[in-house]
Design an enzyme around this catalytic site. Sequence first.
Site, PDB file in Angstrom:
ATOM      1  N   ASP A 129       2.441   5.693   1.419  1.00  0.00           N
ATOM      2  CA  ASP A 129       1.926   4.887   0.302  1.00  0.00           C
ATOM      3  C   ASP A 129       0.549   4.275   0.542  1.00  0.00           C
ATOM      4  O   ASP A 129      -0.108   3.842  -0.399  1.00  0.00           O
ATOM      5  CB  ASP A 129       2.918   3.774  -0.040  1.00  0.00           C
ATOM      6  CG  ASP A 129       3.137   2.782   1.099  1.00  0.00           C
ATOM      7  OD1 ASP A 129       2.535   2.951   2.177  1.00  0.00           O
ATOM      8  OD2 ASP A 129       3.915   1.814   0.917  1.00  0.00           O
ATOM      9  N   HIS A 130       0.089   4.236   1.790  1.00  0.00           N
ATOM     10  CA  HIS A 130      -1.129   3.489   2.119  1.00  0.00           C
ATOM     11  C   HIS A 130      -2.412   4.313   2.101  1.00  0.00           C
ATOM     12  O   HIS A 130      -3.500   3.740   2.105  1.00  0.00           O
ATOM     13  CB  HIS A 130      -0.984   2.847   3.503  1.00  0.00           C
ATOM     14  CG  HIS A 130      -0.405   1.470   3.485  1.00  0.00           C
ATOM     15  ND1 HIS A 130       0.822   1.183   2.935  1.00  0.00           N
ATOM     16  CD2 HIS A 130      -0.889   0.280   3.939  1.00  0.00           C
ATOM     17  CE1 HIS A 130       1.076  -0.115   3.069  1.00  0.00           C
ATOM     18  NE2 HIS A 130       0.052  -0.676   3.673  1.00  0.00           N
ATOM     19  N   ASP A 194       5.537  -3.537   7.910  1.00  0.00           N
ATOM     20  CA  ASP A 194       4.626  -4.022   6.884  1.00  0.00           C
ATOM     21  C   ASP A 194       4.992  -5.471   6.608  1.00  0.00           C
ATOM     22  O   ASP A 194       6.183  -5.814   6.553  1.00  0.00           O
ATOM     23  CB  ASP A 194       4.738  -3.188   5.604  1.00  0.00           C
ATOM     24  CG  ASP A 194       3.659  -3.530   4.603  1.00  0.00           C
ATOM     25  OD1 ASP A 194       2.655  -2.810   4.541  1.00  0.00           O
ATOM     26  OD2 ASP A 194       3.818  -4.536   3.874  1.00  0.00           O
ATOM     27  N   ARG A 476      -2.148 -10.755  -2.072  1.00  0.00           N
ATOM     28  CA  ARG A 476      -3.112 -11.191  -1.060  1.00  0.00           C
ATOM     29  C   ARG A 476      -4.510 -11.055  -1.633  1.00  0.00           C
ATOM     30  O   ARG A 476      -4.813 -10.078  -2.312  1.00  0.00           O
ATOM     31  CB  ARG A 476      -2.931 -10.297   0.183  1.00  0.00           C
ATOM     32  CG  ARG A 476      -3.387 -10.894   1.458  1.00  0.00           C
ATOM     33  CD  ARG A 476      -2.813 -10.102   2.646  1.00  0.00           C
ATOM     34  NE  ARG A 476      -1.504 -10.604   3.059  1.00  0.00           N
ATOM     35  CZ  ARG A 476      -0.658  -9.941   3.834  1.00  0.00           C
ATOM     36  NH1 ARG A 476      -0.970  -8.730   4.256  1.00  0.00           N
ATOM     37  NH2 ARG A 476       0.491 -10.474   4.176  1.00  0.00           N
ATOM     38  N   SER A 671      -1.454  -9.189   7.233  1.00  0.00           N
ATOM     39  CA  SER A 671      -0.730  -7.940   7.459  1.00  0.00           C
ATOM     40  C   SER A 671      -0.067  -7.899   8.830  1.00  0.00           C
ATOM     41  O   SER A 671      -0.506  -8.562   9.771  1.00  0.00           O
ATOM     42  CB  SER A 671      -1.699  -6.766   7.311  1.00  0.00           C
ATOM     43  OG  SER A 671      -1.141  -5.582   7.814  1.00  0.00           O
ATOM     44  N   ARG A 673      -0.187  -5.399  10.753  1.00  0.00           N
ATOM     45  CA  ARG A 673      -0.799  -4.286  11.497  1.00  0.00           C
ATOM     46  C   ARG A 673      -0.979  -4.588  12.985  1.00  0.00           C
ATOM     47  O   ARG A 673      -1.701  -5.498  13.381  1.00  0.00           O
ATOM     48  CB  ARG A 673      -2.120  -3.868  10.850  1.00  0.00           C
ATOM     49  CG  ARG A 673      -3.223  -4.864  10.889  1.00  0.00           C
ATOM     50  CD  ARG A 673      -4.370  -4.468   9.965  1.00  0.00           C
ATOM     51  NE  ARG A 673      -3.966  -4.539   8.574  1.00  0.00           N
ATOM     52  CZ  ARG A 673      -4.811  -4.742   7.558  1.00  0.00           C
ATOM     53  NH1 ARG A 673      -6.087  -4.868   7.777  1.00  0.00           N
ATOM     54  NH2 ARG A 673      -4.380  -4.809   6.319  1.00  0.00           N
TER      55      ARG A 673
END
Length: 782
Positions: A129-130, A194, A476, A671, A673
């Site tokens: 999806d990213h 995520d 965000r 995030s 990440r």
Amino acid sequence: MATYCLTVARLQLALGHGVRRLHVSAAYRAKAKVSMSRFEPTSFVNYEKLRSNVDIVQKRLNRPLTLSEKIVYGHLDDPHNQDIDRGRTYLRLRPDRVAMQDATAQMAMLQFISSGLPKVAVPSTIHCDHLIEAQIGGEKDLARAKEINLEVYNFLSSAGAKYGVGFWKPGSGIIHQIILENYAYPGVMLIGTDSHTPNGGGLGAICIGVGGADAVDVMAGIPWELKCPKVIGVKLTGTLSGWTSPKDVILKVAGILTVKGGTGAIVEYHGPGVDSISCTGMATICNMGAEIGATTSVFPYNHRMRTYLEKTGRGDIAVLADEYSHLLVPDEGCQYDQVIEINLDELKPHINGPFTPDLAHPVADVGSTAEKNGWPLEVKVGLIGSCTNSSYEDMGRAASVAKQALDKGLKCKAQFTVTPGSEQIRATIERDGYSKILGDVGGVVLANACGPCIGQWDRRDVKKGEKNTIVTSFNRNFTARNDANPATHAFVTSPEIVTALAIAGTLNFNPETDYLTASNGEKFKLDPPNGDELPARDFDPGQDTYQHPPPDGQTLRVDVSPQSNRLQLLEPFDKWSGGDLEGMKVLIKVKGKCTTDHISAAGPWLKFRGHLDNISNNMLIGAVNSENDAINKIKNYLTGEYGGVPDVARHYKANGVSWVVVGDDNYGEGSSREHAALEPRHLGGRAIIVKSFARIHETNLKKQGLLPLTFTNPSDYDKIRPDDHISIKGLKTFAPGKSLSALVKHSDGSEETLELNHSFNETQIEWFKAGSALNRMKELQH
């Protein structure tokens, strides 16, 4: 339900009508197991295990439990002996499943490959999806993404097949919507790579965002550690109505708690107002709980969740949840660490921003506030969708606003984009006419993906540096997040308010009181939005986008080319030397807000998420240097020249010089990440010393063998100078609860010692000594 009732009737005939219902239910449970999802027919919902663990813990603690505690403690690895103290002890947990989006799955799967294990130990999925950039429209953007990202998609598909991980192809939808539709259910514990994984709390699940290394632990069958969360209770009374939406609940809570007010806590919603919110509305509220730093958020099981389960083909889970409903709601008399009360009857539509999601304004006031602060009033683009607000109900409410404008001969004054949350949502809103209405009012339907919400937006209507305003239904709105333009003022609100503001073309419009002018000159007011919670007909599943892993993938190959600039196999980080860390340079002293977007930018950099060396070229390029207030401009104290942060870090590493980063409050918010932790480690960093950390980032740093440390006295931040040398003392006796110290040598020859705190437990200290959590996992295999 009919099947269940028929089975109960037969059991009563066999056992006699005098048998108590409890015994009938037990007999039914023994006879019929319920699968966790239609994709995993041999993995079952295990409420009996949850019940057993909760009973053990409740007897030990001898007090009523919150819902959060029931689900979290219900997944303890050792409920008999686990030390439980909210906010203090670390829990060893056994989550039920793992979910990974494609940008973080690359590094997670590379780490899992490095572990040497043959197959994942729990049901796991990858969601593409990213990596789909919004440029023209859904179909063309998706086709372009498949071509550009072919190497990465092939890697994830083949790695999933080999190691037993389900693979959702590009175009399937956003990870969190797919989880809600297929995998979340009341009482499940899921971890996802995520930060918006808490979306599943709208279905009564404990869903927690983590870094890839945490996901590897769970996929490897290792107990997963989480600091025992505090519990913040949000009591809802009254009823949502009119222009007020579920999004306004979390926008209000964000304004109260701020971006760090939920750190270390689960936010648990309760009270009579809960029943006025749809299941997908509850998911919206939980999703954006990530913006207050919460570990996760959750709602108690109710009829709205039952209806959603039934509508998404999981009626059998709903039946089981009804039987175990006492486990899926808080105990009467349970105690929260903090309680916030919100009366939904009094709640007004909100809009938060710019530049931070906790700057809350009533929609009625934002126009005057913008004028006072010099924020651009003209709305250039309205964007609806994202993982936060892309449900059938969201799209229906937005379409109801758009339809009123169309009926009066109006279209959007601003550009307008629509992002469906999943292929199922896209197909259903197309079938039911919502897509046509949104298109007719001026909307462009984008791919079923994250798109502009994460910076995957090829925006061309303004130049970089041009001051402008956008309104979104995203979660965000950090500086430059959506379009890489630091001058873009991004505001977050509900889809229906976005639609109204896009039609009006200005922030200075309150749909509750203000009038629009129809094409014939007539003044009119928009009626409050309305939309069905769920489609009257069943959902249209659309195209089949799921790839089942084969029963045995051990003979399959996963190839990574040494020449690839997108993927790179990992080399283990070096172990701790056994002594203190001496004479390290300050790479950068960061000023102000430093999110994971500042540390490891997304947008065009997403293409390198599977190649650690290449993506390290974005390390801290968005952070503000306290020395000169510049971005990506720091002094190299070996050469005396100024350069970019990654360039100076590489030069220090090449010359055998270790370094530290010094930061401000809530460092690493945003995030999940883990690249924001991997990159500093890869480029020679040893410690990150700040006033305070965001939860996920602090854990990610520990996982990669770095030292996340906090000033005991936050004002000591001001004592650090850019040309200092710092030594971390006390590592030979490194222990939980025992502070370390920093010997700071200034260039004028003076020295001072600063006390530093840490939150390491014994297991995490072993990660540090081994060089990383992955290194430690390998040590334990031998």
